[in-house]
Design an enzyme around this catalytic site. Structure first.
Site, short mmCIF file in Angstrom:
data_model
loop_
_atom_site.label_atom_id
_atom_site.label_comp_id
_atom_site.label_asym_id
_atom_site.label_seq_id
_atom_site.Cartn_x
_atom_site.Cartn_y
_atom_site.Cartn_z
CE LYS A 34 -3.93 -0.48 2.58
NZ LYS A 34 -4.61 -0.47 3.82
NE ARG A 104 -5.39 3.61 3.69
CZ ARG A 104 -5.42 3.78 2.29
NH1 ARG A 104 -4.68 4.73 1.54
NH2 ARG A 104 -5.89 2.86 1.60
N GLY A 113 -5.94 -10.55 8.96
CA GLY A 113 -5.50 -10.40 10.04
C GLY A 113 -4.69 -9.08 10.69
CG MET A 115 -5.52 -2.35 13.52
SD MET A 115 -4.54 -1.10 14.47
CE MET A 115 -4.62 0.26 13.13
NE ARG A 343 -6.12 -4.00 -3.47
CZ ARG A 343 -6.72 -4.21 -2.17
NH1 ARG A 343 -5.82 -4.94 -1.27
NH2 ARG A 343 -8.03 -3.89 -1.93
CG HIS A 465 -6.64 -35.54 5.57
ND1 HIS A 465 -8.05 -35.69 5.27
CD2 HIS A 465 -6.27 -36.73 5.39
CE1 HIS A 465 -8.41 -36.75 4.87
NE2 HIS A 465 -7.16 -37.42 5.00
CB SER A 790 8.18 -43.46 -22.83
OG SER A 790 7.07 -42.98 -21.94
CB CYS A 858 4.21 -41.71 -20.70
SG CYS A 858 4.57 -43.47 -20.20
CE1 TYR A 878 6.71 -38.61 -24.64
CE2 TYR A 878 8.47 -38.84 -26.15
CZ TYR A 878 7.70 -39.43 -25.14
OH TYR A 878 7.60 -40.70 -25.22
P1 ADP Z 1 -8.33 -1.92 3.61
O1 ADP Z 1 -6.83 -2.47 3.60
O2 ADP Z 1 -8.94 -2.74 4.29
O3 ADP Z 1 -8.66 -1.73 2.09
P2 ADP Z 1 -7.62 0.88 3.66
O4 ADP Z 1 -6.21 1.24 4.41
O5 ADP Z 1 -7.42 0.88 2.24
O6 ADP Z 1 -7.98 -0.67 4.33
O7 ADP Z 1 -8.96 1.66 3.96
C1 ADP Z 1 -10.03 1.29 4.60
C2 ADP Z 1 -10.99 2.32 3.60
O8 ADP Z 1 -10.70 3.57 3.97
C3 ADP Z 1 -10.95 2.43 2.05
O9 ADP Z 1 -12.19 2.75 1.61
C4 ADP Z 1 -10.12 3.75 2.04
O10 ADP Z 1 -10.05 4.14 0.77
C5 ADP Z 1 -10.62 4.65 3.09
N1 ADP Z 1 -9.43 5.55 3.66
C6 ADP Z 1 -8.08 5.00 4.12
N2 ADP Z 1 -7.35 6.34 4.29
C7 ADP Z 1 -8.24 7.47 3.82
C8 ADP Z 1 -8.11 8.66 3.93
N3 ADP Z 1 -6.96 9.21 4.42
N4 ADP Z 1 -9.04 9.34 3.57
C9 ADP Z 1 -10.15 8.99 3.26
N5 ADP Z 1 -10.52 7.69 3.20
C10 ADP Z 1 -9.45 6.89 3.37
MG MG Z 2 -7.98 -0.67 0.70
MG MG Z 3 -7.70 -4.05 5.97
#
Ligand code: ADP
Ligand code: MG
Ligand code: MG
Length: 902
Positions: A34, A104, A113, A115, A343, A465, A790, A858, A878
């Site tokens: 990100k 973020r 998992g 945050m 991404r 499994h 083969s 084969c 082959y």
């Molecule tokens: P995730 O990995 O779950 O997508 P994000 O960090 O991308 O988490 O953020 C969750 C939501 O919050 C997304 O819709 C993102 O666009 C929005 N968001 C994150 N940062 C900002 C920001 N600075 N201003 C406005 N919206 C934000």
């Molecule tokens: Mg996102």
């Molecule tokens: Mg997330």
């Protein structure tokens, strides 16, 4: 390390790149996916709200240290924050002109998992008033504040979500509204008070909010869910996660504000048109949360044409820059567009192929890259049913995508839920299509797994499994869905508050790891798809390995050809003996000990065999066809000793009790006893290692001689009609060159006799299947007689390990793999250290004796991408696999060749 740089502003991505010597992969490692992309977008001049990234190195220092930030880090954070204040002209914590930020998480690979994002950091009782005054919108200010307390409370402080939701529900009821957006300012103010009672430790000081949120992101890296996921998915634990702190922009500032997510191309079909969802007057996760009905992106073009135009330009720019389809998050604040994330977009197999091909056609990537971007598993997908795109999209829109787990076995499956194996079998017997859902599976569950269309588990990883068995039997499966709570006594499962009962429909996509509630239509994708054809044609340009197919019948041979096979690598001749009208003749041939009588039976079989081979030669006009002489032990063609004994006993009882015609019954007994006596003679303790393969031909040479006559009569006939035939006669299970010497002489004599009779010269070869260690170890001698090898890697693996495949796979083998004694199933993927070394040695020594020795494989491994890469490395000519795997093999062989080149 006080001098170490722990923090990079988004506009310092160039410095980050220098710090890791220029590799983009390393930038992603340092800043997380990100953060790296936020920096890159900033560098490209795309509008991104200013911010900075705290590195994954800081996270690693934090989690491996004493639980405090590494030295110098926090100073760098506050300095970076000051720069953001400068850029935005706002001040963090200043009620008069407040800067708000989001916090973020973002690791190198996106993973569950980690945050959740906290938005609106920087608000407190005082600042919220300032924001209200500044925006002249108290409703907006208090709504933002209550969201902060709610997110901070649940995400950072770990308060239960339900508490907040209860307060909101009560408030809506009290106000008589259905939507939070219609709550009054006073109602929101009260909500803030009550939220603070739930989030007791909510810090009033903005910088404390940021510090605690940052720390919480670091800690989430070591959280149980994240660790479990990494273990299951095989992601290293020392990557760490970055923290992105970013100026807030608001999509909830009125009707000229909006927020949304979009893909630069259609992720289901691959079509080159922007696809996505957005909401007017909303913030962040509102779009994905599914609380409000979203609008399709096309509507943005109608409602905010300028914004849409700008967004569409950015999509194309980012695609051109990354040379890959992008998945984007955006927000419009009072008519101004901001990008918040980009991404590489997730896509279906079909979309993956189309996008790769169209990116080449647009000149963005090379054919080599396209061939490397699509995985063999994605090609495999074209040969299996998949979830139909529109039906899938509708299910997603209705919120029926209930879980994403590990995609351990590809393909789509749709059926009703059974919570245990016996139930699955019972339901399948009653005609239902079943999805088996278990916490995890054990060997006791295998019968249920076989009866099911697909498998879902809440525990376990890629080598569990369930995963191993599902792959083994080609059953689509999704495992390790931690959020799935199965109640075996209530016969229900619960996920995210949704309760689903046994007998309900479930649709799973084992390729993407998705589980949907309900019944989604399936389609079998078109193998003649124009994009797939282009991609595979390019693959053919790059591969060195030839691709053949294992096919016994002309119809399979034809299919193999349309899939791109360049010959038949294995035609098993046994089926020809098992067919209903032929079996009695075969049994007569086996029963008799009189040579003339046997020859007579063989003469009767000859026309059948000739006809079989003729069909194959016609289908494979111009391409080589390897025909393996009869391999299984003869008793397989007779009824079993046990069955005969029971039948004879039953007949005796009938005579004793006077039921039916005693004379006829006695005659039947005599007949069956004769057969049983012969079975007794032929019966072996260990038929797998008994009289079969070449040994059968040594003991009863008339049998393979008949087969060779049939092959050459068919070949001569086809050639006379102008068909180009290239028969290759394969002698199975040899272990000593003398076996080949003896049998080859007999067979060559017969072949020449036929060609003489027919007055036709056919180009042909005689060779052997290498499927015993001794054959491999004495390859130099074997090649004196064999013109081709083969590798029959199924038997070669059995004989190398002294493991019977059927017994092992039903028994201890999965246990071995789960315990890590074997890294994987050697019958699915060539064991490079044992079986692989035998192959390598045999190729080398075989070619020393006979430089133009043709060498292929084969066994079923011939269709396994990993094994194909090994075969490329062993210098085989082959690989041969099932017709359905031919497209997969074409791509895998090309990828092996390209990897070699790089
Ligand atoms: P995730 O990995 O779950 O997508 P994000 O960090 O991308 O988490 O953020 C969750 C939501 O919050 C997304 O819709 C993102 O666009 C929005 N968001 C994150 N940062 C900002 C920001 N600075 N201003 C406005 N919206 C934000
Ligand atoms: Mg996102
Ligand atoms: Mg997330």
């Amino acid at each position: 390390m006080p001098d170490k740089k722990w923090v990079y502003a988004f506009d310092e991505v160039g410095e980050a790149e220098e710090a890791v010597n220029g590799s983009w992969d390393a930038v992603r490692g340092l800043l997380g996916g990100k953060g790296a992309n936020l920096g890159e977008m900033t560098r490209l001049g795309v509008p991104v709200p200013p911010g900075f990234t705290v590195t994954t190195e800081a996270c690693n220092a934090y989690v491996s240290g004493d639980g405090s930030f590494p030295e110098g880090m926090w100073d760098q954070v506050t300095a970076a924050l000051a720069k953001v204040e400068e850029k935005t002209g706002k001040k963090f914590g200043d009620a008069a002109n407040p800067l708000l930020v989001s916090c973020r998480s973002g690791a190198k690979f996106s993973m569950p998992g980690m945050m959740d994002t906290v938005l609106n950091i920087g608000l407190n009782d005082e600042v919220v008033e300032g924001l209200a005054a500044l925006t002249n919108d108290a409703r907006f200010a208090y709504d933002s504040y209550r969201r902060l307390i709610q997110m901070f409370g649940s995400v950072v402080l770990g308060a239960a979500d339900e508490g907040f939701e209860e307060v909101l529900t009560e408030a809506r009821e009290a106000a008589g509204v259905t939507d939070d957006a219609h709550l009054s300012v006073d109602a929101l103010k009260q909500i803030v008070v009550r939220f603070k009672e739930i989030a007791e430790d909510f810090p009033e000081t903005p910088i404390d909010q940021l510090r605690l949120a940052t720390e919480a992101v670091f800690k989430s890296w070591s959280g149980k869910r994240a660790v479990d996921y990494r273990n299951a998915a095989g992601i290293p634990h020392d990557l760490g996660t970055a923290v992105n702190v970013q100026t807030m922009v608001f999509g909830n500032m009125g009707e000229d504000s909006a927020t949304g997510v979009a893909m630069s191309r259609d992720g289901s079909t691959g079509e080159n048109s922007i696809e996505g969802d957005w909401l007017v007057n909303a913030q962040g996760e509102d779009v994905v949360a599914g609380i409000r009905a979203t609008k399709p992106i096309a509507q943005l073009a109608d409602e905010m044409p300028d914004v849409y135009q700008q967004f569409s330009d950015i999509c194309h720019r980012l695609e051109n820059h990354y040379r890959e389809m992008q998945d984007l998050e955006f927000t419009v604040e009072r008519g101004k567009l901001w990008l918040l994330q980009t991404r590489d977009g997730k896509r279906t197999a079909q979309a993956a192929v189309r996008i790769a091909v169209e990116l080449v056609e647009q000149g963005l990537i090379s054919k080599e890259e396209a061939v490397q971007r699509v995985t063999p598993e994605q090609i495999d997908f074209f040969l299996h049913p998949q979830l139909e795109a529109a039906s899938r999209a509708a299910a997603t829109a209705e919120g029926n995508l209930i879980a994403t787990g590990l995609n351990v076995s590809p393909g789509a499956a749709v059926g009703v839920i059974a919570f245990d194996a016996d139930k699955a079998v019972a339901m399948a017997d009653a005609g239902d299509k079943v999805i088996l859902v278990r916490p995890e599976t054990k060997p006791d569950d295998v019968h249920g797994m076989l009866a099911a269309e697909g498998i879902v588990t809440s525990r376990g990883g890629r080598t569990s499994h369930a995963a191993l068995v599902a792959r083994q039997f080609g059953k689509p499966a999704v495992v390790g869905i931690a959020a799935l709570d199965i109640d075996l006594s209530a016969r229900t499962m619960e996920i995210d508050g949704k309760v689903i009962a046994e007998g309900d429909w479930l649709s799973i996509d084992g390729t993407l790891g998705e589980v949907y509630h309900g019944k989604i239509d399936t389609v079998v994708p078109d193998i003649s798809d124009r994009w797939l054809s282009s991609l595979l044609d390019w693959a053919d340009e790059f591969r060195r390995l030839g691709i053949r197919a294992n096919a016994d019948y002309p119809i399979d041979a034809e299919r193999a050809r349309t899939y791109g096979a360049e010959g038949i690598g294995l035609c098993r001749t046994e089926h020809m003996f098992f067919e209903a009208e032929r079996l009695p003749i075969v049994q007569r041939m086996i029963m008799t000990e009189d040579a003339d009588e046997r020859r007579q039976a063989l003469d009767e079989l000859l026309p059948y065999q000739r006809q079989d081979f003729y069909g194959l030669f016609k289908a494979m006009d111009g391409l080589p066809v390897i025909i393996r002489l009869i391999d299984p032990p003869l008793h397989e063609f007779l009824p079993s000793f046990e069955d005969l004994t029971v039948e004879i006993a039953d007949l005796r009882v009938a005579i004793a009790t006077g039921e039916g015609d005693a004379a006829a019954q006695q005659a039947e007994i005599d007949e069956k006893e004769k057969v049983r006596d012969r079975v007794e003679v032929l019966r072996e303790t260990n038929p797998m290692l008994g009289l079969r393969g070449v040994r059968l031909g040594i003991i009863i040479p008339d049998l393979p001689r008949m087969q060779v006559r049939a092959i050459f009569e068919a070949a001569c006939a086809a050639q006379k009609e102008g068909t180009k035939v290239i028969p290759e006669v394969m002698i199975p299970l040899s272990s000593n060159v003398n076996e080949l010497r003896r049998l080859k002489a007999v067979l060559t004599e017969e072949a020449k006799a036929v060609m003489g009779e027919q007055g036709v010269e056919v180009e042909y070869m005689m060779g052997t299947m290498v499927e015993t260690p001794r054959a491999a170890l004495t390859a130099g001698q074997m090649a004196e007689e064999a013109e081709f090898f083969s590798f029959g890697t199924n038997d070669l693996t059995q004989t190398t390990y002294a493991i019977s495949r059927d017994d092992a796979e039903a028994g201890f083998l999965m246990e071995y793999i789960e315990q890590g004694i074997l890294p994987e199933n050697p019958f699915a993927s060539i064991d490079p250290d044992g079986v692989g070394r035998l192959i390598k040695l045999a190729v080398k020594e075989g070619r020393e004796t006979r430089p133009d020795l043709e060498v292929g494989i084969c066994g079923e491994h011939g269709g396994d991408p990993k094994s194909i890469a090994l075969c490329h490395g062993y210098g085989l000519d082959y690989v041969s696999c099932s017709p359905f795997r031919v497209p997969v093999a074409r791509l895998a062989a090309a990828q092996a060749a390209l990897k070699d080149k790089n």
